[in-house]
Scaffold this active site. Structure first.
Site, PDB file in Angstrom:
ATOM      1  CG  HIS A  12      28.433  28.309  35.525  1.00  0.00           C
ATOM      2  ND1 HIS A  12      27.876  29.030  36.603  1.00  0.00           N
ATOM      3  CD2 HIS A  12      28.983  28.921  35.063  1.00  0.00           C
ATOM      4  CE1 HIS A  12      28.216  30.119  36.630  1.00  0.00           C
ATOM      5  NE2 HIS A  12      29.210  30.297  35.681  1.00  0.00           N
ATOM      6  CG  HIS A  52      32.823  35.638  34.720  1.00  0.00           C
ATOM      7  ND1 HIS A  52      31.854  36.128  33.989  1.00  0.00           N
ATOM      8  CD2 HIS A  52      32.407  34.510  35.005  1.00  0.00           C
ATOM      9  CE1 HIS A  52      30.866  35.214  33.877  1.00  0.00           C
ATOM     10  NE2 HIS A  52      31.168  34.244  34.473  1.00  0.00           N
ATOM     11  CD  GLU A  97      45.945  32.609  50.576  1.00  0.00           C
ATOM     12  OE1 GLU A  97      45.354  32.455  51.763  1.00  0.00           O
ATOM     13  OE2 GLU A  97      45.384  32.775  49.682  1.00  0.00           O
ATOM     14  CG  HIS A 146      42.892  37.040  49.453  1.00  0.00           C
ATOM     15  ND1 HIS A 146      42.414  35.663  49.967  1.00  0.00           N
ATOM     16  CD2 HIS A 146      41.630  37.762  49.384  1.00  0.00           C
ATOM     17  CE1 HIS A 146      40.898  35.819  50.103  1.00  0.00           C
ATOM     18  NE2 HIS A 146      40.653  36.742  49.712  1.00  0.00           N
TER      19      HIS A 146
END
Length: 334
Positions: free
Chosen positions: A251, A312, A77, A80
């Protein structure tokens, strides 16, 4: 082109690369369930970095007794956040230089818009923690990162000031179809973010739509409620199986619609275009699209391996950039 504009363009290019890293790290953080690795914001357990000494860990545990200190998740975290903060500072510099050099033709509105998006994105990052991974906030944070990257890429194209020489005058009408494609792709990415933030990625384990009997489980009653019931935390999801299955199926249907539309757009442009730019941009879009489809299938087939799942997300961003490039070229054709 003046030296100042060239320097700003270089900074924007660095920002684009850094934004891709931030998007990758954001996906990695989410997929390793590290979104609450630090239960506070902008620090971590009250520290500027991750508590690592025995004394710091004891203080952290006393301050946040409900959250066990997990250094690996906390570092995911915080790394990031460090990269995102660096990107924000770089965008601030770009905005300052753009305003300073506005007399030589640098865009001003677009850098200011990007800076505004980044500030709101920082707020979403804070709310992701304070609202305990509420799905709408997590999805919004994903879309905010994609918006930042897309606007930076658009700014780079604006600074480059290129036009495409194309003999077919009827090709310009496809610019509007490019814009429609951007809207459709954004919706599909939002569905992907909703799937991930509701922990629905592994609900359907078979292809092409879902396992047998999925039609009987479809329910839209709570599946797309933007404001969920209040909970102490939304970590690991709050919806039942049927709602998650519905999200996942939507989706997949979105992926089919998006793929069909983009393939139609690309082949329509390729059939009419004579310039090398449109041929290469179209071929690039097809390549990235099929790569994205392959990654989506691999996520299901191999039960969401971390590397494939992160890719992805990143390839979805690259697909958007490629579509923006094609649409921008159609709009700027001469």
């Amino acid at each position: 082109m003046s030296r100042n504009i060239k320097n700003i363009r270089k900074l924007v290019l660095v920002s684009i690369l850094l934004a891709i890293v931030v998007v990758s790290l954001g996906a990695y953080t989410r997929l390793t369930h590290a979104g609450l690795g630090c239960p506070d914001w902008p620090g971590c357990y009250g520290f500027h970095d991750v508590p690592h000494t025995s004394e710091e860990i004891l203080k952290a545990q006393a301050a946040f007794p409900d959250r066990t200190v997990e250094p690996e998740k906390a570092w995911n975290e915080m790394i990031h956040r460090y990269f995102a903060g660096t990107l924000g500072l770089l965008i601030l510099v770009i905005t300052f230089l753009s305003i300073k050099n506005r007399e030589v033709g640098t865009p001003v509105f677009l850098p200011i818009l990007i800076l505004g998006v980044v500030i709101f994105q920082a707020a979403l990052g804070m709310w992701t923690v304070t609202m305990k991974l509420m799905p709408i906030v997590v999805m919004g944070h994903l879309l905010g990162g994609l918006t930042t990257l897309s606007l930076l890429f658009l700014l780079y194209l604006r600074l480059k000031r290129f036009h495409v020489r194309e003999g077919n005058t009827s090709l310009r009408k496809f610019a509007k179809f490019g814009f429609i494609g951007i809207v459709i792709l954004t919706g599909q990415i939002a569905l992907g973010g909703w799937t991930s933030s509701n922990y629905a990625a592994l609900v359907c384990t078979e292809l092409p739509i879902c396992q047998a009997g999925w039609e009987q489980e479809l329910t839209f009653e709570n599946s797309f409620d933007l404001i969920p019931p209040e909970r102490d935390t939304y970590e690991f999801g709050h919806l039942n199986h049927a709602s998650r299955l519905t999200i996942h199926v939507m989706h997949r249907f979105g992926a089919i619609v998006t793929a069909i539309y983009l393939l139609w757009l690309v082949f329509s442009v390729m059939r009419r275009a004579s310039s090398q730019f449109f041929q290469q941009a179209s071929l690039g879009l097809i390549t990235v699209l099929f790569c994205q489809i392959g990654l989506g299938v691999s996520n299901v087939w191999f039960s969401l391996p971390l590397g494939v799942a992160v890719a992805h997300n990143v390839v979805a961003a690259c697909l958007m950039l490629t579509l923006i490039l094609l649409t921008y070229g159609l709009q700027r054709k001469i």
